[in-house]
Design an enzyme around this catalytic site. Structure first.
Site, PDB file in Angstrom:
ATOM      1  N   SER A 220       0.816  -1.196   0.000  1.00 46.73           N
ATOM      2  CA  SER A 220       0.000   0.000   0.000  1.00 46.73           C
ATOM      3  C   SER A 220       0.861   1.262   0.000  1.00 46.73           C
ATOM      4  CB  SER A 220      -0.952  -0.055   1.207  1.00 46.73           C
ATOM      5  OG  SER A 220      -2.072   0.743   0.993  1.00 46.73           O
ATOM      6  N   ASP A 326      -9.018  -5.321  -5.557  1.00 48.91           N
ATOM      7  CA  ASP A 326      -8.611  -4.268  -4.621  1.00 48.91           C
ATOM      8  C   ASP A 326      -9.422  -3.011  -4.920  1.00 48.91           C
ATOM      9  OD1 ASP A 326      -7.354  -2.380  -3.022  1.00 48.91           O
ATOM     10  OD2 ASP A 326      -5.329  -3.120  -3.464  1.00 48.91           O
ATOM     11  N   HIS A 357      -7.432  -5.809  -0.912  1.00 45.64           N
ATOM     12  CA  HIS A 357      -6.204  -5.112  -0.494  1.00 45.64           C
ATOM     13  C   HIS A 357      -5.492  -5.962   0.561  1.00 45.64           C
ATOM     14  CE1 HIS A 357      -3.825  -1.501  -0.684  1.00 45.64           C
ATOM     15  NE2 HIS A 357      -3.957  -1.237   0.601  1.00 45.64           N
TER      16      HIS A 357
END
Length: 671
Positions: A220, A326, A357
């Site tokens: 991320s 995601d 995610h």
């Protein structure tokens, strides 16, 4: 003792084969003396064998003590005064490295994770944070990278980005300060920047224990920083492993002018900055507000945070991982970054899962750790383990069922034009190679989204237009990024558009809209490396969380119709005037099985995935001027349908729950 070369030649010439044998033995003996590591905990000292010296070693082994490893903190000067206090900022770097190589004078590579989350939010499925002892020395490093790789001869560095945890400066959310926070550490590891033993003191810290070879990894936000540092072309960064990472911060907050969230990067900065930064960095947050207007217009702030054009500068190899479902860092990010890296000729590898995610440690743990180990061994230690000659791509086809491709997208993939056409009921049409005629109409309903539209694909409903192929005569694979060019006439001065591709047919998939985004966290644990009382290598196990569905949405795209003339700037619409705009449908890799149907859906506000417009428009779609361009493996010939198959009507299909509202934080609980 080192073997010295003789000054006199032998009286009798030796054969080339004998020379090679003697030279290999001499080199092995020499390096065994000079470079042999000290003993690891619970193991005897080890010397490299002839195979390792010849460069044929397969993997690094856990021969060093993790308990006795050196744990230290360094503050690196990033040469930016972001907090405007009159002195350049220093970022905190917590390091753990094996003691034995340094004692033997052997230099080692570094694995680095630069993050803003080490104190505010935590890392991984269990939200681990850094911990320190009474002297401020690091005790726990989140995640398993330190536990697993330090005993194998790597150093691990966990960097606090500027404005977070123990670092100076301000959070600028993807800007120069974020990137320089990590780049400066790579420079320090390679002797080009200054490090200090304390945050404010003058005593210098030396990185003479490393050979400077650095690999960055992170999920991320952390992976985004790795992308940004690689895009500077910094020397010494050998590889990056971005997991669910952003490639352009504009595309995190907007889709061609349509806001994806109700707030901008200033809100993220407030959520992750340290208390000290919160008190001194109001001017930076104001710059984020001013530079990122909610109009969705492109500004210089976004140019600074767009890494895609700088893919040509990347020297590091890239091992990219992304969840195909995601909905936080959406898949456009990996698609455009991957394409740019390919054009630049960057060495690369990719894993694409069915999850949201989620870190691969939590959806394919054993295989992931083994693969990452081999990747770092190859890229940072130079081991010839063959990973560079293996298939480029691993793709999850169904929960825990993976396939591979030599290259990605696969050879033979070509963009194919698919056209929507009218059917027998309003808003329920067909999709195929021939252009349609006439128009269809829908009215934006901000209470609905892709799940509502797809579940009623065969039913005439006022909020969407749905177009499907006939049932497929064979499997059809879509691999890469799609686009839809649509011509619509609005009734209002503002309008947002959504287009999605869906697989209409039964299947079992990961439940990506659930809170854990396709995994279940179990109470039992497995261990990955060595532990200490303050830093365990054991983590909760996971398994696939699945759902049985009648349809799967697998690619999405959004736009503000006001951006019809420019991707970067929008304006008000004239009611009753037709506009043509191209929506970018996010990269995907999906097989629509034989007997299923491929669907294209066009709607307005996609609930919880984009912000609705100011008005409630009705839009008329010109079918003759609307076309989807979809990357089909095998091209147009791959699309084969059953000509006289019966298509169901007026049925409601079951899928996963509608996407939940996502906070604009590239991380979250499973960060």
């Amino acid at each position: 003792m080192p073997i010295r070369a003789r000054r006199t030649r032998p009286k009798t010439p030796l054969s080339p084969a004998l020379w090679r044998t003697l030279l290999t033995a001499a080199l092995a003996a020499l390096l065994a003396t000079l470079l042999a590591p000290g003993g690891a905990a619970h193991s005897a000292p080890r010397t490299p064998d002839a195979e390792e010296m010849a460069g044929r070693v397969k993997e690094s082994k856990p021969i060093y003590s993790y308990t006795d490893a050196i744990r230290e903190s360094v503050w690196v000067d990033i040469r930016i005064d972001g907090d405007a206090d009159g002195r350049t900022d220093r970022v905190a770097v917590d390091i753990v490295r094996p003691r034995e190589p340094a004692a033997e004078g052997r230099k080692i590579p570094v694995i680095m994770d630069a993050s803003p989350y080490y104190s505010c939010c935590g890392r991984g499925n269990e939200s681990q944070k850094k911990t320190y002892d009474a002297n401020g020395d690091p005790v726990r490093f989140p995640l398993y990278y330190d536990n697993y790789f330090v005993p194998r001869g790597y150093a691990y560095a966990a960097v606090d980005l500027a404005g977070t945890n123990r670092s100076d400066g301000c959070v600028d959310v993807g800007g120069r300060s974020d990137v320089q926070s990590a780049k400066a550490v790579v420079d320090w590891l390679n002797g080009r920047a200054r490090g200090y033993t304390t945050r404010t003191g003058d005593r210098r810290a030396d990185a003479g224990w490393t050979n400077g070879r650095t690999g960055m990894i992170g999920k991320s936000y952390d992976g985004t920083v790795a992308n940004g540092v690689a895009a500077t072309g910094v020397e010494g960064l050998r590889t990056i492993v971005p997991i669910g990472a952003i490639s352009s911060w504009y595309d995190y907050y907007f889709a061609k002018g349509a806001p994806l969230y109700n707030s901008g990067p200033d809100g993220l900065a407030r959520g992750i900055e340290s208390p000290e930064a919160a008190a001194r960095c109001g001017h930076v947050k104001q710059q984020l507000v001013t530079g990122a207007p909610r109009s969705g217009d492109w500004t210089p702030l976004w140019t600074e945070r767009d890494h895609v054009p700088d893919a040509r500068k990347v020297r590091a190899s890239v091992f990219l991982v992304h969840g195909l479902q995601d909905l936080n860092v959406r898949t456009k990010h990996f698609g455009q970054w991957w394409d740019a890296l390919a054009e630049a000729g960057v060495e690369r590898k990719i894993w694409l899962s069915q999850a949201g995610h989620v870190d691969p440690f939590d959806f394919r743990r054993a295989h992931w750790v083994r693969t990452l180990h081999r990747w770092f061994d190859h890229e940072l230690l130079g081991y010839r383990n063959g990973i560079d000659r293996e298939p480029m791509a691993d793709v999850e086809r169904a929960p825990d069922r993976w396939t591979t491709d030599r290259v990605w997208p696969p050879r033979g993939t070509s963009t194919t034009a698919l056209h929507p056409a009218k059917g027998t009921a309003p808003g329920v049409g067909t999709l195929g190679p021939r252009p349609g005629r006439g128009t269809e109409t829908f009215t934006d309903d901000r209470r609905l989204g892709e799940a509502d539209w797809a579940s009623a694909i065969d039913t005439s409903t006022p909020a969407k237009n749905g177009f499907t192929t006939r049932p497929l005569a064979r499997d059809l694979r879509i691999s890469g990024s799609s686009q839809i060019r649509v011509t619509v006439t609005p009734t209002t001065r503002t309008a947002h558009l959504t287009a999605v591709l869906a697989d209409i047919g039964p299947g079992t998939i990961r439940d990506y809209t659930h809170d854990d985004e396709g995994i279940d966290t179990l109470p039992d644990r497995s261990c990955w490396g060595r532990s200490t009382p303050g830093d365990s290598s054991c983590f909760k196990n996971t398994r696939a969380r699945t759902a049985n569905v009648d349809y799967t949405v697998f690619s999405r795209g959004w736009a503000d119709l006001g951006n019809h003339a420019s991707d970067q700037h929008g304006g008000p619409l004239t009611p009753g005037k037709p506009y043509t705009i191209t929506l970018d449908l996010a990269a995907s890799d999906h097989v629509v099985p034989k007997g299923h149907r491929l669907a294209l859906i066009v709607g307005g506000t996609d609930r919880n995935l984009i912000v609705p417009p100011a008005d409630t428009p009705t839009l008329t779609v010109d079918l003759a001027r609307t076309v989807a361009r979809v990357p089909l493996v095998g091209g147009a010939k791959a699309l084969a349908t059953v000509p006289h198959a019966v298509v169901p009507r007026e049925s409601r299909l079951d899928g996963v729950a509608p996407p939940r509202r996502i906070s604009p934080v590239p991380g979250g609980r499973t960060s």
